[in-house]
Write an enzyme that holds these catalytic residues in place. Structure first.
Site, PDB file in Angstrom:
ATOM      1  N   LYS A  77       0.850  -1.206   0.000  1.00  0.00           N
ATOM      2  CA  LYS A  77       0.000   0.000   0.000  1.00  0.00           C
ATOM      3  C   LYS A  77       0.879   1.247   0.000  1.00  0.00           C
ATOM      4  O   LYS A  77       1.902   1.279   0.712  1.00  0.00           O
ATOM      5  CB  LYS A  77      -0.904  -0.044   1.237  1.00  0.00           C
ATOM      6  CG  LYS A  77      -1.931   1.087   1.324  1.00  0.00           C
ATOM      7  CD  LYS A  77      -2.803   0.923   2.571  1.00  0.00           C
ATOM      8  CE  LYS A  77      -3.863   2.004   2.685  1.00  0.00           C
ATOM      9  NZ  LYS A  77      -4.714   1.851   3.894  1.00  0.00           N
ATOM     10  N   SER A 152      -9.757   1.790   2.926  1.00  0.00           N
ATOM     11  CA  SER A 152      -8.913   2.571   2.055  1.00  0.00           C
ATOM     12  C   SER A 152      -7.863   1.721   1.311  1.00  0.00           C
ATOM     13  O   SER A 152      -7.280   2.190   0.338  1.00  0.00           O
ATOM     14  CB  SER A 152      -8.188   3.644   2.870  1.00  0.00           C
ATOM     15  OG  SER A 152      -7.311   3.041   3.815  1.00  0.00           O
ATOM     16  N   SER A 176      -9.935  -0.525   7.177  1.00  0.00           N
ATOM     17  CA  SER A 176      -9.351  -0.435   5.833  1.00  0.00           C
ATOM     18  C   SER A 176      -8.641  -1.681   5.331  1.00  0.00           C
ATOM     19  O   SER A 176      -8.256  -1.724   4.170  1.00  0.00           O
ATOM     20  CB  SER A 176      -8.383   0.733   5.760  1.00  0.00           C
ATOM     21  OG  SER A 176      -9.101   1.909   5.563  1.00  0.00           O
TER      22      SER A 176
HETATM   23  N1  GLN Z   1     -13.067   4.106   6.129  1.00  0.00           N
HETATM   24  C1  GLN Z   1     -12.531   4.617   7.353  1.00  0.00           C
HETATM   25  C2  GLN Z   1     -12.146   6.062   7.188  1.00  0.00           C
HETATM   26  O1  GLN Z   1     -12.439   6.593   6.184  1.00  0.00           O
HETATM   27  C3  GLN Z   1     -11.394   3.766   7.782  1.00  0.00           C
HETATM   28  C4  GLN Z   1     -10.140   4.077   7.049  1.00  0.00           C
HETATM   29  C5  GLN Z   1      -8.986   3.237   7.480  1.00  0.00           C
HETATM   30  O2  GLN Z   1      -9.118   2.228   8.176  1.00  0.00           O
HETATM   31  N2  GLN Z   1      -7.810   3.698   7.109  1.00  0.00           N
HETATM   32  O3  GLN Z   1     -11.571   6.661   8.026  1.00  0.00           O
END
Ligand code: GLN
Length: 495
Positions: A77, A152, A176
């Site tokens: 990532k 994400s 995420s």
């Molecule tokens: N979808 C969540 C957010 O937008 C979690 C993101 C994540 O775990 N990095 O913050």
């Protein structure tokens, strides 16, 4: 089709010298060439560098060296530092930044022999649930390219689901890893807070972030966790817990283990097809000898609100370092303030700006007590709910997501709807416990993966993975291949 193998499958063939690391790496590069034009999991990759790493691994293999990941290609990532590779967090603000050093997790993978290649797409600074917030275009779900892969870490999930790499790394702040793993049909593990060092991870919300693997099965997840875990003097939040042999824990014996079913999770908004799949998985666990106990996590309703106060507060502080002076892109101004605001105004995308504004607001004097402080208190109540539940159960079982993958564009105009897609994954980060998502079925039409979430005690990854593995062995959901759809499969050479 070497790239269809799991890590353990490839490792056997490498050890027997039936195939080389170069061939395995080339198989990934070929697959990227075939499918990534449609999926866009990768932001960039350096084929020559990947093949050079493969050749070095082949040399070691032929001289009899043994390492747990020797010759295994793994993609990363775009939020983790890999020496001499680009690091952008899918944001324009980092410009042409190149990492001068390796994150500890990367260093450990390299020491274990892995080939580290490719930068995977993500929501900008890991903020989002669909990968639509990337500054470099969205990633598409390999099961249906009109849909999002989750976020994400959407690129990390899509790349594994489309067999473009053998495994990938992602990060999980509020779901995420688990949410995109569920939506793309792979195994996604969020370890306990403190299990893996975060040195070299660009911070989003420091009290919530964890690094974890995306893999094609549970055994590979256990292997990667074992390699990456452990205390690190460069990350004071890493914990000096011993690192057990996670693979050895996968003995299939789950008789008598108690699985909690939280009554708050099987309610409103849950897609009926997901409910059916999760109910069937629970039955399967009973068949395998686990005992199912209904539990209550009474503060569940507050999790999304608490998360979006704490995560944005921490993000507003963490992202202050992107000021146009220290890293990446810069737009000059007449004075430093103008330079900062021009650089940040042009460099950050809309969602990142929304989070910085929200986070600054909840920390501002006058509102701190009403929002941030109160959210911290509720966070403790949420953690206590879990600790209390774990006095009677060994793990908790829930759906990973309320729906299967949604259409690109469906929620991008409505942040609240987007935030609600994390409703089942967020509490785990607030509580600091571990969680995994494993495939547990498909919706009928279109055929989209469904994820089962297991949540475990702090540093209870052995039991968590043992449970995940036992279910996986009894089912075959994880073996289905995404690229059979969308005409992608027809492009495969049929050999
Ligand atoms: N979808 C969540 C957010 O937008 C979690 C993101 C994540 O775990 N990095 O913050």
């Amino acid at each position: 089709m070497l790239n269809l193998l799991t890590i353990s499958g490839l490792a056997v063939k490498l050890a027997r010298r039936e195939v080389s690391a170069r061939e395995a790496t080339q198989a990934c590069l070929d697959q990227i060439a075939r499918v990534d034009g449609k999926i866009h999991a990768f932001l960039s990759f350096n084929a020559a560098d990947a093949l050079a790493q493969a050749d070095a691994a082949d040399k070691e293999i032929s001289s009899g060296v043994q390492k747990p990941l020797l010759g295994i290609p793994i993609a990363i990532k775009d939020v983790l530092a890999v020496k001499n590779q680009p690091l952008n967090c899918a944001s324009k603000i980092l410009g042409n930044y190149i990492s001068p050093y390796d994150a500890t997790a990367i260093e450990k993978l390299k020491t274990a022999g892995a080939i580290i290649f490719g930068r995977l797409n993500m929501d900008e600074f890991a903020m989002g649930s669909s990968t639509e917030n990337s500054a470099f275009g969205l990633t598409r779900n390999p099961w249906d390219v009109s849909r999002i892969p989750g976020g994400s870490s959407g690129g990390s999930a899509a790349a594994v689901a489309a067999d473009e790499c053998f495994a990938s790394l992602g990060t999980d702040t509020g779901g995420s890893i688990r949410q995109p793993a569920a939506l793309c049909g792979c195994v996604g593990l969020k370890p306990t807070y403190g299990r893996i060092s975060r040195y070299g991870l660009v911070a989003f919300a420091s009290s919530l972030d964890q690094i974890g693997p995306f893999t094609k099965d549970v055994r590979d997840s256990a292997t990667l966790l074992g390699v990456m875990s452990g205390v690190d003097k460069r990350d004071s939040t890493s914990v000096p817990e011993p690192v057990p042999d996670y693979v050895a824990a996968l003995d299939g014996n789950i008789k008598g283990l108690k699985l909690g079913l939280p009554k708050e999770y099987m309610v409103g908004g849950l897609d009926p097809e997901i409910k059916v799949a999760v109910d069937a998985a629970v039955k399967q666990y009973e068949k395998l000898g686990a005992e199912i106990v209904e539990i209550s996590l009474p503060h569940t309703d507050y999790a999304v609100a608490v998360y979006y106060i704490i995560a944005t507060a921490e993000a507003s502080a963490n992202l202050a370092r992107f000021d146009g002076i220290r890293y990446g892109a810069r737009i000059d101004g007449n004075d430093p303030i103008e330079l900062y605001s021009k650089t940040r105004g042009a460099g950050f995308g809309a969602e990142v700006k929304r989070r910085i504004i929200l986070g600054t607001y909840v920390l501002s004097s006058g509102y701190y007590d009403a929002y941030y402080l109160r959210a911290q208190k509720v966070r403790t109540l949420i953690r206590n709910d879990f600790l209390k539940a774990f006095e009677t159960v060994d793990a908790i079982v829930t759906p990973t997501t309320p729906t299967a993958a949604f259409k690109a564009g469906e929620k991008s105009g409505d942040p609240l709807q987007m935030y609600l897609s994390d409703i089942f994954t967020i509490s785990c980060n607030l509580a600091g416990i571990c969680g995994v998502s494993i495939p547990c079925g498909f919706t009928k039409s279109p055929k989209l993966p469904i994820g089962l979430q297991l949540l475990g005690k702090p540093f209870g990854e052995e039991t968590l993975l043992k449970l995940a593995h036992a279910y996986e062995q009894a089912t075959s959901w994880h073996k289905e291949k995404s690229c059979a759809l969308n005409g992608l499969w027809s492009k495969f050479p049929q050999k």
